[in-house]
Scaffold this active site. Sequence first.
Site, PDB file in Angstrom:
ATOM      1  N   TRP A 150       0.977  -1.299  -0.244  1.00  0.00           N
ATOM      2  CA  TRP A 150       0.084   0.244  -0.126  1.00  0.00           C
ATOM      3  C   TRP A 150       0.770   1.346   0.001  1.00  0.00           C
ATOM      4  O   TRP A 150       0.699   2.251  -0.567  1.00  0.00           O
ATOM      5  CB  TRP A 150      -1.164  -0.069   1.248  1.00  0.00           C
ATOM      6  CG  TRP A 150      -1.834  -1.137   1.141  1.00  0.00           C
ATOM      7  CD1 TRP A 150      -2.152  -2.273   1.959  1.00  0.00           C
ATOM      8  CD2 TRP A 150      -2.922  -1.392  -0.051  1.00  0.00           C
ATOM      9  NE1 TRP A 150      -3.277  -3.144   1.532  1.00  0.00           N
ATOM     10  CE2 TRP A 150      -3.649  -2.482   0.380  1.00  0.00           C
ATOM     11  CE3 TRP A 150      -3.422  -0.371  -1.085  1.00  0.00           C
ATOM     12  CZ2 TRP A 150      -4.796  -2.832  -0.267  1.00  0.00           C
ATOM     13  CZ3 TRP A 150      -4.322  -0.931  -1.842  1.00  0.00           C
ATOM     14  CH2 TRP A 150      -5.069  -2.154  -1.511  1.00  0.00           C
ATOM     15  N   ASP A 196      -0.973   6.601   6.520  1.00  0.00           N
ATOM     16  CA  ASP A 196      -2.129   5.656   6.534  1.00  0.00           C
ATOM     17  C   ASP A 196      -2.359   4.508   7.614  1.00  0.00           C
ATOM     18  O   ASP A 196      -1.312   3.816   7.874  1.00  0.00           O
ATOM     19  CB  ASP A 196      -1.657   4.888   5.027  1.00  0.00           C
ATOM     20  CG  ASP A 196      -2.673   3.902   4.652  1.00  0.00           C
ATOM     21  OD1 ASP A 196      -3.523   3.799   5.301  1.00  0.00           O
ATOM     22  OD2 ASP A 196      -2.535   3.160   3.596  1.00  0.00           O
ATOM     23  N   LYS A 240     -12.006  -1.647   8.207  1.00  0.00           N
ATOM     24  CA  LYS A 240     -11.454  -2.692   9.092  1.00  0.00           C
ATOM     25  C   LYS A 240     -11.959  -2.548  10.319  1.00  0.00           C
ATOM     26  O   LYS A 240     -12.562  -3.126  11.166  1.00  0.00           O
ATOM     27  CB  LYS A 240      -9.752  -2.850   8.867  1.00  0.00           C
ATOM     28  CG  LYS A 240      -9.741  -3.222   7.627  1.00  0.00           C
ATOM     29  CD  LYS A 240      -8.359  -2.661   7.002  1.00  0.00           C
ATOM     30  CE  LYS A 240      -7.960  -2.297   5.362  1.00  0.00           C
ATOM     31  NZ  LYS A 240      -8.381  -3.566   4.735  1.00  0.00           N
TER      32      LYS A 240
HETATM   33  C1  LIG Z   1      -3.023   0.049   4.773  1.00  0.00           C
HETATM   34  C2  LIG Z   1      -3.824   0.038   3.676  1.00  0.00           C
HETATM   35  N1  LIG Z   1      -4.046   1.204   2.920  1.00  0.00           N
HETATM   36  C3  LIG Z   1      -4.896   1.536   1.711  1.00  0.00           C
HETATM   37  C4  LIG Z   1      -5.740   0.585   1.452  1.00  0.00           C
HETATM   38  C5  LIG Z   1      -6.692   0.677   0.304  1.00  0.00           C
HETATM   39  O1  LIG Z   1      -8.010   1.004   0.790  1.00  0.00           O
HETATM   40  P1  LIG Z   1      -9.249   1.078  -0.004  1.00  0.00           P
HETATM   41  O2  LIG Z   1      -9.489  -0.199  -0.810  1.00  0.00           O
HETATM   42  O3  LIG Z   1     -10.265   1.590   0.898  1.00  0.00           O
HETATM   43  O4  LIG Z   1      -8.742   2.397  -1.189  1.00  0.00           O
HETATM   44  C6  LIG Z   1      -5.698  -0.592   2.126  1.00  0.00           C
HETATM   45  C7  LIG Z   1      -7.013  -1.675   1.828  1.00  0.00           C
HETATM   46  O5  LIG Z   1      -6.837  -2.797   2.490  1.00  0.00           O
HETATM   47  C8  LIG Z   1      -4.883  -0.826   3.300  1.00  0.00           C
HETATM   48  O6  LIG Z   1      -4.824  -1.953   4.203  1.00  0.00           O
END
Ligand SMILES: Cc1ncc(COP(=O)(O)O)c(C=O)c1O
Length: 355
Positions: free
Chosen positions: A100, A167, A191
């Site tokens: 991510w 994040d 989550k």
């Molecule tokens: C740490 C992290 N950042 C970003 C995301 C992306 O999230 P989204 O699918 O809501 O864009 C996730 C998704 O699991 C994640 O675990």
Amino acid sequence: MIHNFNGGPSILPKEVFEEASKAILNFNNTGLSILEIGHRTSLFQPVLDEAVALAKELMQLDDEHEILFLHGGASTQFMQVPMNLLGDKETAAYLDCGTWGLKAIKEAKLFGQVNVVGSSGDKGYTYIPKGYEIPSDSKYFHYTTNNTIEGTELFDIPETNVPLVADMSSDILSHVMDFNRFDLIYAGAQKNIGAAGVNMVVVKKDILGKVDRKIPSMLDYRQHIANGSMLNTPPVFAIYVCMLTLRWLKNLGGVAAIESINNQKASLLYNALDTLPIFTPTVAKADRSKMNVVFVMPNKTLEEEFKTLAKQEGMVGIGGHRSVGGFRISLYNALPLNSVEIFVGLMNAFARRKG
Ligand SMILES: Cc1ncc(COP(=O)(O)O)c(C=O)c1O
């Protein structure tokens, strides 16, 4: 009985499901469904206000920090952050410690210069980089507190005078930390906070308005602040589920109380992984996530056998992310300790049978 270890969207408290189901049929005895009320009404405004107030209270935020509930998933924040904070010629420091974070780096490069100050990509993101330097002239430092896919987590807030951006999608509100140290925090709700379809963003007002570029209204944090997260129709139901989940967390005793339960769940599972040779955790011990526990077994046949057995016993969502394989057991706030006890019991029984 189902034990839901999904990586996200994931388990939420049973009380939240019950309350949310009632509200779909008859919200607060109004005779209306939560799905059919206007967002600018005296029915919805208190929901949003309570969600904001609860989040502020649970994170013990000072008055410099604003809370927003925005559309677009955490992935939108990968671009919204640099669009609002990073000028074309300026440099932001990023830590490359998982799938991510790497996506966040890719998006930031569309808006300015990116200095990747540390990376664990050399070993498949199985550890958290250490000893990196964050240049003091960086516009901000961005990192992912918990790497949902690879199963590593950063508990200590990096020491730096550079504005911090994180994040926290997969570990927000799971353990006590000084949230005021951050200039911007974002987290997809699906989550630990609530239902998919909304992001929670915590932003310190004084870092905004310092870039020259034109920012489209829907991507401009200042406009969202000025309009109290109602620049357009907000995700009403998703915000309602967040409010219920935050209420549940407060009633449970808040972040410190859930941290103690989360610690018990993680120790139980890691202890089994450390003592049963048939299961091998994949990440460095010092950097183990308490939210997403990743491990493998000696071969695919054994893995499939264990997965089939676990499925028969009602375990859901235990397979590793498609990019990693093996297993990923997510231990988010709402997962009961009992589910981990039952899963560990199964691991022990399987190991005995194979040993
Ligand atoms: C740490 C992290 N950042 C970003 C995301 C992306 O999230 P989204 O699918 O809501 O864009 C996730 C998704 O699991 C994640 O675990």
